[in-house]
Design an enzyme around this catalytic site. Sequence first.
Site, PDB file in Angstrom:
ATOM      1  N   LYS A 295       0.852  -1.203   0.000  1.00  0.00           N
ATOM      2  CA  LYS A 295       0.000   0.000   0.000  1.00  0.00           C
ATOM      3  C   LYS A 295       0.884   1.248   0.000  1.00  0.00           C
ATOM      4  O   LYS A 295       2.068   1.191   0.360  1.00  0.00           O
ATOM      5  CB  LYS A 295      -0.952   0.031   1.203  1.00  0.00           C
ATOM      6  CG  LYS A 295      -0.300   0.014   2.598  1.00  0.00           C
ATOM      7  CD  LYS A 295       0.108   1.366   3.147  1.00  0.00           C
ATOM      8  CE  LYS A 295       0.602   1.290   4.599  1.00  0.00           C
ATOM      9  NZ  LYS A 295       1.571   2.315   4.966  1.00  0.00           N
TER      10      LYS A 295
ATOM     11  N   ASP B  63      -2.399  -1.893  10.278  1.00  0.00           N
ATOM     12  CA  ASP B  63      -2.548  -1.726   8.824  1.00  0.00           C
ATOM     13  C   ASP B  63      -3.172  -2.936   8.140  1.00  0.00           C
ATOM     14  O   ASP B  63      -3.360  -2.939   6.919  1.00  0.00           O
ATOM     15  CB  ASP B  63      -1.159  -1.526   8.170  1.00  0.00           C
ATOM     16  CG  ASP B  63      -0.617  -0.132   8.410  1.00  0.00           C
ATOM     17  OD1 ASP B  63      -1.383   0.733   8.852  1.00  0.00           O
ATOM     18  OD2 ASP B  63       0.583   0.076   8.151  1.00  0.00           O
TER      19      ASP B  63
HETATM   20  O1  C5P Z   1       0.108  -1.525  14.773  1.00  0.00           O
HETATM   21  P1  C5P Z   1       1.492  -1.609  14.256  1.00  0.00           P
HETATM   22  O2  C5P Z   1       2.167  -2.895  14.632  1.00  0.00           O
HETATM   23  O3  C5P Z   1       1.621  -1.289  12.817  1.00  0.00           O
HETATM   24  O4  C5P Z   1       2.277  -0.460  15.017  1.00  0.00           O
HETATM   25  C1  C5P Z   1       3.641  -0.462  15.240  1.00  0.00           C
HETATM   26  C2  C5P Z   1       3.978   0.657  16.221  1.00  0.00           C
HETATM   27  O5  C5P Z   1       3.791   1.936  15.586  1.00  0.00           O
HETATM   28  C3  C5P Z   1       3.087   0.725  17.445  1.00  0.00           C
HETATM   29  O6  C5P Z   1       3.580  -0.120  18.473  1.00  0.00           O
HETATM   30  C4  C5P Z   1       3.175   2.183  17.838  1.00  0.00           C
HETATM   31  O7  C5P Z   1       4.388   2.465  18.511  1.00  0.00           O
HETATM   32  C5  C5P Z   1       3.249   2.876  16.479  1.00  0.00           C
HETATM   33  N1  C5P Z   1       1.914   3.307  16.019  1.00  0.00           N
HETATM   34  C6  C5P Z   1       1.313   4.408  16.603  1.00  0.00           C
HETATM   35  N2  C5P Z   1       0.071   4.798  16.178  1.00  0.00           N
HETATM   36  C7  C5P Z   1      -0.560   4.153  15.185  1.00  0.00           C
HETATM   37  C8  C5P Z   1       0.043   3.033  14.567  1.00  0.00           C
HETATM   38  C9  C5P Z   1       1.289   2.632  15.007  1.00  0.00           C
HETATM   39  O8  C5P Z   1       1.870   5.032  17.506  1.00  0.00           O
HETATM   40  N3  C5P Z   1      -1.754   4.572  14.784  1.00  0.00           N
END
Ligand code: C5P
Length: 299
Positions: A18, A151
């Site tokens: 994406k 995501d």
């Molecule tokens: O959810 P995902 O594993 O993609 O997120 C990785 C890290 O990115 C999270 O642990 C967080 O630190 C940060 N993040 C965030 N806010 C979001 C998505 C991700 O702070 N909306």
Amino acid sequence: MASSNADLVELTLNSPAKINVFLEVLGKRNDGFHELETVMLQTSFCDHMHFRASREAEIELTLSPDSDAEAAAAFPLDGSNLIIRAARLLQQDAGCTSGVRIEVQKRIPAEAGLAGGSSNAATTLLGLNRMWNLGYQTSQLHQLAAQLGSDINFFIEGCRAGVCRGRGEQVEAVPESLLLHIVAARPAQGNSTPSVFSQTTLPTVESQKTAAPLLAALQSSDYQLVEQHTFNRLTKAACVSNPGMQQLLTLIESQFGCPAFMSGSGSTCFFYAPTKELAIENARRLKELGVPFSAAMQC
Ligand code: C5P
């Protein structure tokens, strides 16, 4: 390519990357995540995942020898891989005793803001739901996806374009969006998503941008209108911690005379092209200029 539906023993699926054409950070939440409004587009650039059913409950993951060498080098084959975590979560949730061998032809680079890992996890949930004949509804797959990351839901929804809110997991499909040609490129160093988020200065409520103008542009036939409203709040912080990314953005702007943007938390940068041919040509030129990864994509 599935065999008969009653006894699906093999399945090959694309697992697309994406691009974020808009990303605003609306605030920090008590759970440590950030509240977002982001517009994601599914691209034509894909990993390929081959699933083969097995009777034992084991989940096996291997890499195809045709994988891109750098993407493969950053791809764990142990229980930390989101593919294995997604397969185990579905297996446990469904009380399923079947297993699977999954071979991935990896092309999407890691730490790139292209959601390669999240896309692989979503494709695993979608593929195994079919292969194991579980009959899960999309809403049930969404619940599992949200447990694994922010995501993944976008790919479960399966839309070409979507506005994602919450921490990214609440997806609203955008109908009939303009077909875009882009060139994506990544410097040598990737970005850590948590550190980019934590180093981003949050906008005041008055200075927050909304996705509305970009969404309106996606309904037009004018890619330059989309370009005009493309925005990513995380770019500044990412450039500070990854100088190679700032250099790449500057290189693109000087070589091609058009604005360059970052996808997700980076480090992939991208720019628009008026045609598919020009996107391919510009991706080739970037390779000649020594950029480690570049690819033409449609989205
Ligand atoms: O959810 P995902 O594993 O993609 O997120 C990785 C890290 O990115 C999270 O642990 C967080 O630190 C940060 N993040 C965030 N806010 C979001 C998505 C991700 O702070 N909306």
